[in-house]
Design a protein around this motif. Structure first.
Motif, PDB file in Angstrom:
ATOM      1  N   ALA A 162       0.938  -1.288  -0.016  1.00 33.81           N
ATOM      2  CA  ALA A 162       0.058   0.091  -0.143  1.00 33.81           C
ATOM      3  C   ALA A 162       1.031   1.255  -0.082  1.00 33.81           C
ATOM      4  N   ALA A 163       0.519   2.203  -0.640  1.00 27.43           N
ATOM      5  CA  ALA A 163       1.018   3.568  -0.716  1.00 27.43           C
ATOM      6  C   ALA A 163       0.987   4.315   0.763  1.00 27.43           C
ATOM      7  N   SER A 164      -0.005   3.879   1.369  1.00 29.34           N
ATOM      8  CA  SER A 164      -0.446   4.734   2.760  1.00 29.34           C
ATOM      9  C   SER A 164      -0.303   3.717   3.570  1.00 29.34           C
ATOM     10  N   GLY A 165       0.428   4.359   4.752  1.00 27.68           N
ATOM     11  CA  GLY A 165       0.553   3.281   5.824  1.00 27.68           C
ATOM     12  C   GLY A 165      -0.949   2.932   6.513  1.00 27.68           C
ATOM     13  N   GLY A 166      -1.622   4.039   6.586  1.00 27.80           N
ATOM     14  CA  GLY A 166      -3.000   3.786   7.136  1.00 27.80           C
ATOM     15  C   GLY A 166      -4.034   3.029   6.537  1.00 27.80           C
ATOM     16  N   VAL A 167      -3.813   3.086   5.147  1.00 22.28           N
ATOM     17  CA  VAL A 167      -4.742   1.973   4.068  1.00 22.28           C
ATOM     18  C   VAL A 167      -4.141   0.604   4.349  1.00 22.28           C
ATOM     19  N   TYR A 180      -9.203 -14.147   6.082  1.00 22.71           N
ATOM     20  CA  TYR A 180      -8.298 -14.561   5.065  1.00 22.71           C
ATOM     21  C   TYR A 180      -6.859 -14.121   5.912  1.00 22.71           C
ATOM     22  N   GLY A 181      -6.542 -13.359   6.781  1.00 19.09           N
ATOM     23  CA  GLY A 181      -5.246 -12.931   7.343  1.00 19.09           C
ATOM     24  C   GLY A 181      -4.495 -12.368   6.493  1.00 19.09           C
ATOM     25  N   VAL A 182      -2.911 -12.220   6.869  1.00 16.45           N
ATOM     26  CA  VAL A 182      -2.020 -11.538   6.199  1.00 16.45           C
ATOM     27  C   VAL A 182      -0.783 -12.280   6.187  1.00 16.45           C
ATOM     28  N   ARG A 183      -0.149 -12.342   5.002  1.00 17.32           N
ATOM     29  CA  ARG A 183       1.235 -12.910   4.837  1.00 17.32           C
ATOM     30  C   ARG A 183       2.492 -11.774   5.114  1.00 17.32           C
ATOM     31  N   LEU A 184       2.155 -10.564   4.471  1.00 14.66           N
ATOM     32  CA  LEU A 184       3.090  -9.375   4.629  1.00 14.66           C
ATOM     33  C   LEU A 184       2.164  -8.347   4.106  1.00 14.66           C
ATOM     34  N   ALA A 185       2.283  -7.241   5.152  1.00 18.90           N
ATOM     35  CA  ALA A 185       1.651  -5.885   4.766  1.00 18.90           C
ATOM     36  C   ALA A 185       2.559  -4.792   4.890  1.00 18.90           C
ATOM     37  N   VAL A 186       2.674  -4.010   3.974  1.00 18.36           N
ATOM     38  CA  VAL A 186       3.786  -3.091   3.882  1.00 18.36           C
ATOM     39  C   VAL A 186       3.281  -1.685   3.543  1.00 18.36           C
ATOM     40  N   GLY A 187       3.288  -0.743   4.382  1.00 24.05           N
ATOM     41  CA  GLY A 187       3.104   0.701   3.944  1.00 24.05           C
ATOM     42  C   GLY A 187       4.478   1.408   3.331  1.00 24.05           C
ATOM     43  N   LEU A 188       4.241   1.633   2.172  1.00 28.03           N
ATOM     44  CA  LEU A 188       5.540   2.482   1.660  1.00 28.03           C
ATOM     45  C   LEU A 188       5.744   3.736   1.972  1.00 28.03           C
ATOM     46  N   GLY A 189       5.051   4.565   2.580  1.00 29.76           N
ATOM     47  CA  GLY A 189       5.364   5.811   2.862  1.00 29.76           C
ATOM     48  C   GLY A 189       6.042   6.683   1.695  1.00 29.76           C
ATOM     49  N   GLY A 208       5.011 -18.415   0.035  1.00 36.88           N
ATOM     50  CA  GLY A 208       3.781 -18.250   0.937  1.00 36.88           C
ATOM     51  C   GLY A 208       2.733 -17.250   0.613  1.00 36.88           C
ATOM     52  N   THR A 209       2.918 -16.508  -0.383  1.00 40.55           N
ATOM     53  CA  THR A 209       1.903 -15.793  -0.731  1.00 40.55           C
ATOM     54  C   THR A 209       0.976 -16.366  -1.907  1.00 40.55           C
ATOM     55  N   ALA A 210      -0.184 -16.262  -1.578  1.00 38.25           N
ATOM     56  CA  ALA A 210      -1.058 -16.673  -2.587  1.00 38.25           C
ATOM     57  C   ALA A 210      -1.767 -15.714  -3.360  1.00 38.25           C
ATOM     58  N   ALA A 211      -1.918 -14.301  -3.044  1.00 37.42           N
ATOM     59  CA  ALA A 211      -2.424 -13.300  -3.696  1.00 37.42           C
ATOM     60  C   ALA A 211      -2.019 -12.125  -3.074  1.00 37.42           C
ATOM     61  N   VAL A 212      -2.021 -10.821  -3.739  1.00 35.38           N
ATOM     62  CA  VAL A 212      -1.356  -9.702  -3.693  1.00 35.38           C
ATOM     63  C   VAL A 212      -2.416  -8.487  -3.634  1.00 35.38           C
ATOM     64  N   ALA A 213      -2.560  -7.875  -2.665  1.00 30.77           N
ATOM     65  CA  ALA A 213      -3.587  -6.590  -2.799  1.00 30.77           C
ATOM     66  C   ALA A 213      -2.558  -5.450  -3.092  1.00 30.77           C
ATOM     67  N   LEU A 214      -2.936  -4.675  -4.140  1.00 32.98           N
ATOM     68  CA  LEU A 214      -2.196  -3.538  -4.484  1.00 32.98           C
ATOM     69  C   LEU A 214      -2.857  -2.024  -4.311  1.00 32.98           C
ATOM     70  N   HIS A 215      -2.362  -1.090  -3.442  1.00 31.11           N
ATOM     71  CA  HIS A 215      -3.001   0.101  -3.281  1.00 31.11           C
ATOM     72  C   HIS A 215      -2.160   1.176  -3.983  1.00 31.11           C
ATOM     73  N   VAL A 216      -2.427   1.879  -4.864  1.00 31.11           N
ATOM     74  CA  VAL A 216      -1.531   2.996  -5.656  1.00 31.11           C
ATOM     75  C   VAL A 216      -2.276   4.227  -5.588  1.00 31.11           C
ATOM     76  N   GLU A 217      -1.155   5.177  -5.199  1.00 30.71           N
ATOM     77  CA  GLU A 217      -1.797   6.722  -5.023  1.00 30.71           C
ATOM     78  C   GLU A 217      -0.953   7.495  -6.169  1.00 30.71           C
ATOM     79  N   SER A 218       0.203   7.122  -6.313  1.00 33.06           N
ATOM     80  CA  SER A 218       0.879   7.768  -7.461  1.00 33.06           C
ATOM     81  C   SER A 218       1.891   6.733  -7.913  1.00 33.06           C
ATOM     82  N   VAL A 219       2.345   7.165  -9.076  1.00 31.32           N
ATOM     83  CA  VAL A 219       3.583   6.106  -9.726  1.00 31.32           C
ATOM     84  C   VAL A 219       4.670   6.985 -10.199  1.00 31.32           C
ATOM     85  N   THR A 220       5.897   6.761  -9.941  1.00 28.36           N
ATOM     86  CA  THR A 220       6.961   7.511 -10.417  1.00 28.36           C
ATOM     87  C   THR A 220       7.438   6.769 -11.476  1.00 28.36           C
TER      88      THR A 220
END
Length: 687
Positions: A162-167, A180-189, A208-220
């Motif tokens: 996720a782009a946002s730590g809050g999200v 479902y639970g979480v394998r890894l959850a990363v806030g990029l800041g 160990g990762t079966a699927a990935v949720a991607l949250h995008v706010e901006s792309v460089t």
């Protein structure tokens, strides 16, 4: 493990909290508490504070006491670059800087973040943040987060980037609540070093990762993000939520620039790379959760078999699925004969199949629908009524090999939660309500379609015959000459230097004609009175020329009028983030108001381009609506692909647009064209 690996960050042998504190309100104390479970599980947790004699005086001392792969830095922004450098010198290979006061704050914070980057560049240490709430790796026992409650996030197989730590935390909590639970959850800041592609590349190698949720706010770096998503999606599903639907940004110089917004282009690029797109965070949880449990085989035209034990929720589910473009085919006569032997005669059995109430026959009904040749996935909904049917047993009985199932189980309480968990353990995706079932089913469908199309080359070679001499300024006449070289039809026309040649052109072409201002510097001629239609007589022409002269015309274009039809817009431009893109949609003077367009990265194949109009809200207008013209989708695909090829082959070409491209009885004809180029010293780096 490579030197730039993220394993030391997300699977560390030891963690040091720099700036740890015994003041429970301070960030360093909160981080130490969050990481206490890591120590309890046997990991080396070192607390660093030179002013507290109960802690290590330095990161070097902490590293000497035990292995330290990760430093969690909880000191003021001005001190962070120095601490990061000390950590790298002590052999620490990864760090998290959670605090703010960097580039997002402006002022001296910009210099602090620049200094962090310089340390990363000079030492190779990996850095998450700054300005992030951290990350969660429940399976590894690492909760490098200052958010209360993170210890309750249960391990699972879904990863969040996720782009946002809050999200990031909101999704982690929602995935836990959904079971479902979480394998890894990363806030990029701020992403001074570690960005979304870095984490996606790490997850592509994580079994160990079966699927990935991607949250995008901006792309460089658009191309790198696309490549990372493409690589990951080939191995496991990626579901993307892109923020910014209503932020169109600054308008570019033409309609194509205005319509290819960053939100639209980002979504198009991610979908083209194989990601499943969703519209909000609730859909994201339902979609990625379902795809972590089950995945449909690749299929270009999948069909849904809908089974409901309550008609009302079934109607909601059917309506939602059709709104998402899902195909719900009528079941075959053989399937209906089987169902008629299982269900009362008054129940609806064509598809959807309404059982009336959940009963012992539910498993056999699911099996019959799953065996139908037109069904690729089953979407169902039942209320939890244990006295009527054992839903878990029925779902297991009703499973058909190769046909995944998404089941909505309505109800509340511990027994419902247990049954939902049992269904997930059996490989059956679960949702709590009809909307969740629809979102999950749509995700399975989109993923299957994307994988079916994966054999199409994503970046085809530019054909040898594409013009490679596009430089300088182009007026409309010159632009249409270039379109002619691409095989695009235009109306007969004459470029006129004065009134006499304009009258000669009218006599040669015959009326009615369009008379236009001809000037490469004027992009939107209609806005300054530079276009006059339906000119038939010499007097009509003189009146039109008078108005064009008043608008500053020095040259004129006299062009035969095209028959009536449906106006489209097609174009190609260089997106500042993703590079060459193409666009197609409903056009004419209302193109910007309607914004009914679809975007792809370029270059692309003709087949990919021909599929673009299917995404338009006004698609029906192109298929003979009320006796209107019918679009040759292959021909439109050829034109759009040719524009993308032209852009790819000419580094000085910035943008080309045809608006309108009219669809008439005799096919497609370009009525206006704009070409924008730049100087040789401004050639694009994507070439």
């Amino acid at each position: 493990m490579t030197a730039r690996s993220l394993t030391p960050m997300f699977e560390p042998r030891g963690v040091a909290v720099v700036g740890a504190s015994r003041d429970p309100a301070k960030l360093g104390a909160v981080m130490a508490r969050s990481l206490s479970a890591f120590a309890e599980a046997g990991g080396h947790l070192a607390l660093v504070n030179a002013r507290d004699d109960t802690m290590h005086p330095s990161i070097r001392a902490a590293a000497q006491a035990g292995p330290v792969d990760l430093a969690v830095i909880c000191v003021p922004a001005a001190a962070c670059p120095g601490v990061l450098a000390e950590s790298a010198a002590a052999g620490v290979r990864a760090a998290v800087v959670c605090g703010g006061g960097f580039a997002e704050a402006g002022g001296p914070g910009v210099a602090y973040q620049r200094a962090l980057r310089e340390v990363v560049r000079d030492t190779g240490i990996r850095l998450l943040g700054p300005n992030t709430s951290g990350f969660l790796a429940p399976a590894a026992g690492v909760t490098a987060s200052f958010v209360p409650g993170v210890a309750r996030v249960r391990p699972g197989s879904v990863a969040v980037v996720a782009a946002s730590g809050g999200v990031n935390h909101a999704l982690a909590f929602a995935l836990t609540e959904a079971g479902y639970g979480v394998r890894l959850a990363v806030g990029l800041g701020n992403g001074a070093d570690v960005t979304a592609p870095d984490v996606l590349d790490h997850l592509a190698e994580d079994p160990g990762t079966a699927a990935v949720a991607l949250h995008v706010e901006s792309v460089t770096d658009g191309p790198r993000l696309v490549e990372s998503v493409r690589r990951l999606a080939a191995r496991r599903p990626v579901v993307a939520l892109v923020v910014g639907r209503h932020d169109v940004g600054a308008f570019a110089a033409s309609h194509t620039g205005a319509l290819a917004t960053s939100w639209r282009t980002t979504r198009a690029a991610l979908a083209q790379a194989g990601a499943v797109l969703v519209g909000d965070e609730r859909e994201l949880v339902d979609a990625v959760g379902a795809l972590s449990v089950t995945r449909m085989p690749p299929c270009a035209g999948p069909g849904v078999g809908l089974v409901t034990a309550q008609a009302g929720p079934g109607l909601l589910l059917l309506d939602d699925l059709r709104g998402r473009g899902a195909r719900v085919p009528e079941l075959t006569p053989g399937t209906r004969r089987t169902l008629s032997g299982l269900l009362p005669p008054l129940t609806y059995q064509l598809n959807p199949v309404d059982t009336g109430r959940p009963g012992p026959e539910l498993g056999a009904v699911l099996a019959a629908v799953g065996a139908d040749p037109g069904v690729s996935v089953i979407a169902g909904y039942v209320l939890h009524e244990p006295d009527a049917v054992d839903v878990v047993a029925a779902a297991r009985q009703g499973r058909t090999a190769g046909v995944p199932m998404v089941l909505g189980l309505g109800g509340t309480g511990e027994e419902v939660a247990r049954d939902r968990a049992a269904l997930r353990d059996a490989g059956i995706a679960v949702a709590a309500d009809p909307r969740g079932v629809a979102a999950a089913t749509a995700a399975l469908l989109a993923d299957a379609r994307a994988r079916a199309a994966a054999h199409v080359p994503s970046v085809p070679a530019v054909p040898a015959g594409v013009p490679r001499d596009v430089t300088g300024a182009y007026d409309e006449h010159e632009a249409k000459n270039l379109l002619g070289r691409l095989g695009v039809t235009t109306m007969p026309r004459r470029a006129c230097a004065d009134r006499a040649t304009a009258h000669a052109a009218l006599a040669e072409l015959g009326g009615p004609v369009a008379v236009k201002l001809l000037d490469a510097t004027v992009l939107h001629k209609t806005e300054i009175g530079g276009v006059h239609l339906g000119v038939v007589t010499g007097d009509d022409l003189d009146a039109a020329l008078d108005r064009l002269d008043a608008a500053g015309a020095r040259r004129y274009l006299v062009e035969s009028m095209a028959p009536a039809g449906v106006d489209l817009v097609v174009g190609a431009r260089r997106d500042p983030v993703f590079g060459p893109v193409v666009l197609a949609g409903l056009g004419g003077t209302v193109a910007e108001a309607l914004a009914d367009v679809t975007v792809r990265l370029a270059p692309l194949t003709r087949e990919e381009a021909a599929a673009m109009p299917a995404e338009l809200a006004g698609h029906a207008l192109l298929t003979g609506w009320r006796g209107g013209p019918v679009l040759d989708f292959a021909e439109l695909g050829r034109i759009v692909a040719a524009l993308g090829d032209l852009l790819a082959a000419n580094p000085l070409l910035d943008e080309i647009e045809i608006n309108p491209l009219r669809l008439g009885r005799d096919g497609l004809v370009a009525l206006d064209a704009v070409i924008l180029t730049r100087k040789a010293d401004d050639a694009h780096p994507d070439q």
